[in-house]
Design a protein around this motif. Sequence first.
Motif, PDB file in Angstrom:
ATOM      1  N   LEU A   1       0.842  -1.204   0.000  1.00 26.99           N
ATOM      2  CA  LEU A   1       0.000   0.000   0.000  1.00 26.99           C
ATOM      3  C   LEU A   1       0.874   1.250   0.000  1.00 26.99           C
ATOM      4  N   PRO A   2       0.365   2.358  -0.524  1.00 27.11           N
ATOM      5  CA  PRO A   2       1.195   3.574  -0.615  1.00 27.11           C
ATOM      6  C   PRO A   2       1.623   4.134   0.734  1.00 27.11           C
ATOM      7  N   GLY A   3       0.688   4.194   1.684  1.00 22.48           N
ATOM      8  CA  GLY A   3       0.975   4.868   2.955  1.00 22.48           C
ATOM      9  C   GLY A   3       1.701   4.007   3.966  1.00 22.48           C
ATOM     10  N   LEU A   4       2.216   4.658   4.998  1.00 23.44           N
ATOM     11  CA  LEU A   4       2.893   3.978   6.097  1.00 23.44           C
ATOM     12  C   LEU A   4       2.057   4.084   7.364  1.00 23.44           C
ATOM     13  N   THR A   5       2.191   3.106   8.243  1.00 21.55           N
ATOM     14  CA  THR A   5       1.546   3.181   9.543  1.00 21.55           C
ATOM     15  C   THR A   5       2.250   4.245  10.383  1.00 21.55           C
ATOM     16  N   PRO A   6       1.651   4.662  11.508  1.00 20.93           N
ATOM     17  CA  PRO A   6       2.323   5.641  12.376  1.00 20.93           C
ATOM     18  C   PRO A   6       3.693   5.190  12.859  1.00 20.93           C
ATOM     19  N   GLU A   7       3.924   3.870  12.863  1.00 22.72           N
ATOM     20  CA  GLU A   7       5.227   3.339  13.284  1.00 22.72           C
ATOM     21  C   GLU A   7       6.240   3.328  12.146  1.00 22.72           C
ATOM     22  N   GLY A   8       5.809   3.740  10.943  1.00 24.69           N
ATOM     23  CA  GLY A   8       6.707   3.745   9.790  1.00 24.69           C
ATOM     24  C   GLY A   8       6.803   2.408   9.093  1.00 24.69           C
ATOM     25  N   ARG A   9       5.751   1.593   9.181  1.00 25.90           N
ATOM     26  CA  ARG A   9       5.759   0.265   8.569  1.00 25.90           C
ATOM     27  C   ARG A   9       4.956   0.252   7.275  1.00 25.90           C
TER      28      ARG A   9
ATOM     29  N   ARG B   1       5.149 -16.309  15.515  1.00 21.14           N
ATOM     30  CA  ARG B   1       3.806 -16.853  15.790  1.00 21.14           C
ATOM     31  C   ARG B   1       2.981 -15.861  16.604  1.00 21.14           C
ATOM     32  N   ASN B   2       3.633 -15.205  17.527  1.00 22.65           N
ATOM     33  CA  ASN B   2       2.929 -14.257  18.390  1.00 22.65           C
ATOM     34  C   ASN B   2       2.541 -12.973  17.674  1.00 22.65           C
ATOM     35  N   ARG B   3       3.020 -12.808  16.430  1.00 17.59           N
ATOM     36  CA  ARG B   3       2.681 -11.614  15.649  1.00 17.59           C
ATOM     37  C   ARG B   3       1.554 -11.884  14.653  1.00 17.59           C
ATOM     38  N   ILE B   4       0.984 -13.074  14.688  1.00 18.92           N
ATOM     39  CA  ILE B   4      -0.121 -13.428  13.805  1.00 18.92           C
ATOM     40  C   ILE B   4      -1.430 -13.116  14.521  1.00 18.92           C
ATOM     41  N   HIS B   5      -2.246 -12.279  13.885  1.00 19.94           N
ATOM     42  CA  HIS B   5      -3.513 -11.858  14.479  1.00 19.94           C
ATOM     43  C   HIS B   5      -4.657 -12.289  13.555  1.00 19.94           C
ATOM     44  N   ILE B   6      -5.630 -12.980  14.109  1.00 18.52           N
ATOM     45  CA  ILE B   6      -6.802 -13.426  13.355  1.00 18.52           C
ATOM     46  C   ILE B   6      -7.956 -12.482  13.685  1.00 18.52           C
ATOM     47  N   HIS B   7      -8.582 -11.911  12.656  1.00 15.67           N
ATOM     48  CA  HIS B   7      -9.624 -10.901  12.879  1.00 15.67           C
ATOM     49  C   HIS B   7     -10.988 -11.421  12.426  1.00 15.67           C
ATOM     50  N   SER B   8     -11.974 -11.239  13.290  1.00 11.58           N
ATOM     51  CA  SER B   8     -13.341 -11.645  12.955  1.00 11.58           C
ATOM     52  C   SER B   8     -14.103 -10.529  12.256  1.00 11.58           C
ATOM     53  N   ASP B   9     -13.595  -9.287  12.352  1.00 11.74           N
ATOM     54  CA  ASP B   9     -14.239  -8.166  11.667  1.00 11.74           C
ATOM     55  C   ASP B   9     -13.195  -7.080  11.397  1.00 11.74           C
ATOM     56  N   MET B  10     -13.583  -6.080  10.610  1.00  9.68           N
ATOM     57  CA  MET B  10     -12.647  -5.026  10.225  1.00  9.68           C
ATOM     58  C   MET B  10     -12.340  -4.074  11.384  1.00  9.68           C
TER      59      MET B  10
ATOM     60  N   VAL C   1      -4.570   4.408   5.962  1.00  9.59           N
ATOM     61  CA  VAL C   1      -3.578   3.574   5.288  1.00  9.59           C
ATOM     62  C   VAL C   1      -4.262   2.462   4.493  1.00  9.59           C
ATOM     63  N   LEU C   2      -5.422   2.019   4.975  1.00 12.93           N
ATOM     64  CA  LEU C   2      -6.104   0.867   4.388  1.00 12.93           C
ATOM     65  C   LEU C   2      -6.909   1.235   3.147  1.00 12.93           C
ATOM     66  N   PRO C   3      -7.041   0.287   2.208  1.00 11.53           N
ATOM     67  CA  PRO C   3      -7.907   0.529   1.045  1.00 11.53           C
ATOM     68  C   PRO C   3      -9.380   0.424   1.433  1.00 11.53           C
ATOM     69  N   GLU C   4     -10.239   0.870   0.520  1.00  7.04           N
ATOM     70  CA  GLU C   4     -11.674   0.903   0.783  1.00  7.04           C
ATOM     71  C   GLU C   4     -12.241  -0.482   1.089  1.00  7.04           C
ATOM     72  N   GLU C   5     -11.685  -1.509   0.456  1.00  9.12           N
ATOM     73  CA  GLU C   5     -12.200  -2.866   0.645  1.00  9.12           C
ATOM     74  C   GLU C   5     -12.082  -3.335   2.090  1.00  9.12           C
TER      75      GLU C   5
ATOM     76  N   GLY D   1     -11.115   1.288   4.760  1.00  7.35           N
ATOM     77  CA  GLY D   1     -10.182   2.395   4.792  1.00  7.35           C
ATOM     78  C   GLY D   1     -10.555   3.505   3.821  1.00  7.35           C
ATOM     79  N   THR D   2      -9.670   4.493   3.758  1.00  8.18           N
ATOM     80  CA  THR D   2      -9.917   5.665   2.911  1.00  8.18           C
ATOM     81  C   THR D   2      -8.774   5.935   1.927  1.00  8.18           C
ATOM     82  N   ALA D   3      -7.838   4.991   1.797  1.00  8.32           N
ATOM     83  CA  ALA D   3      -6.635   5.249   0.990  1.00  8.32           C
ATOM     84  C   ALA D   3      -6.864   5.091  -0.509  1.00  8.32           C
ATOM     85  N   GLY D   4      -7.948   4.431  -0.910  1.00 11.65           N
ATOM     86  CA  GLY D   4      -8.188   4.175  -2.322  1.00 11.65           C
ATOM     87  C   GLY D   4      -8.584   2.727  -2.528  1.00 11.65           C
ATOM     88  N   LYS D   5      -8.638   2.305  -3.779  1.00 11.20           N
ATOM     89  CA  LYS D   5      -9.083   0.947  -4.096  1.00 11.20           C
ATOM     90  C   LYS D   5      -7.882   0.005  -4.271  1.00 11.20           C
ATOM     91  N   LEU D   6      -8.002  -1.161  -3.690  1.00  9.19           N
ATOM     92  CA  LEU D   6      -6.910  -2.130  -3.742  1.00  9.19           C
ATOM     93  C   LEU D   6      -6.576  -2.534  -5.170  1.00  9.19           C
TER      94      LEU D   6
END
Length: 308
Positions: A107-115, A222-231, A242-246, A249-254
Motif C-alpha cells: 500500500l502507498p501509505g505507512l503506519t504511524p510506526e513507519g511500517r 507466531r505471536n505476531r499473527i492476528h486473526i480478525h473476525s471483523d474489520m 492507510v487501508l484501502p476501501e475494501e 479504509g480511505t486510501a483508495g481501491k486495492l
Amino acid sequence: MATLLIHPDSEMQERIRSELKENVTTRESDLQIIKEWLAKEPHLPDTWDDERIMTFLRGCKFSLEKCKRKLDMYFTMRNALPEFFSNRNIKRPELQEICKYINIPPLPGLTPEGRRVIVMRGLDKDQPTPIVSDAMKIVLMIGDIRLAAEQIGVAGDVYILDASVATPTHFAKFTPSVVKKFLVCVQEAYPVKLKEVHVVNVSPLVDTIVNFVKPFIKEKIRNRIHIHSDMESLHKFIPKDVLPEEYGGTAGKLQVFHDQWMKTLEEYQPWFDEQENIKADESKRPGKPKTQDDLFGMEGSFRQLVID
C-alpha cells in the motif's frame, strides 16, 4: 514511484533512522565497505545497485557482518531457487493469469510506526490454483523493486492476508517444500523485518493454514499473527487512512494499487533481464559449496527459521 510508495515525512524519517541505527554521517562509508567486500568475494557479483545495498544495511541495522551474511544468502537464493528467480517476466502468460485473480500490492501509505502494509487476496474461489512458485515469484519481484524504491527505509512490513476465497483445493497446492523454501528466502535473504501478520475474512480453513505454517517459524513470529473476525478489530492495528476501501479504509481501491504495481513490474523488465545471471556461483565459493540440504534442511524435515 512516488504514486506507489509514499515516503515518510522528516519526523518519521528520524524515528525510522533511530530504529534502524542509521547514522547519516557514516552510512556512505558503510556502503563502501560492503561494496569492497562484494568485489572480493569470488562467488558473489562484483558489483550491485547502491540503493539496494543501502536497503540491506538498513534492514540489518547497519551491522556490517549481518549485512554480509544477508547479501550472501540473497544471491545464494537466486542460484538455489530458479523456480522463484528465473524467467521473471510479468508478461509471460502464466504470470499474467495469476495477476488477474489475485491482488498482492504494497500500500502507498505507512503506519504511524513507519511500517509498510502489504495486502494479499484472491478474487475468485472458483479459479483453479495457479502454480504456487509462480505466485511467489511475483511477490519476490515486487520485493526486489522495493529494495530500491524504499529510498528512506521502513520500520518493517505488515501483511494482511485475506482468506475470503481460500478453499481446501487451493491450500492443497501449498506443499511443505515450496512453503519452506519461500519462508527461508523471504526471512533470511531479504532485509525487511516482518512485524505483524493480520488474517481477515477468516473461515475454518484458516486454523489449518496457520497450524501448517507454524512449524516453519519461531515463536516470536507466531505471536505476531492476528486473526480478525471483523474489520473493526483490524483497524485497532492499522489506521483507516492507510487501508484501502475494501477493508474499511480511505486510501483508495486495492485493485488500483495492484494494477499500478503490475505496470511497474512491466517497466522494470530490463532490470529483471539484467539480473537473470547475477547470483552466487557455488563452484567459486571459498570452502564448501552450499547445498539444498544446507539451506532448507533434509526433504520432509521442518527447519525452524531464525528470525530476529
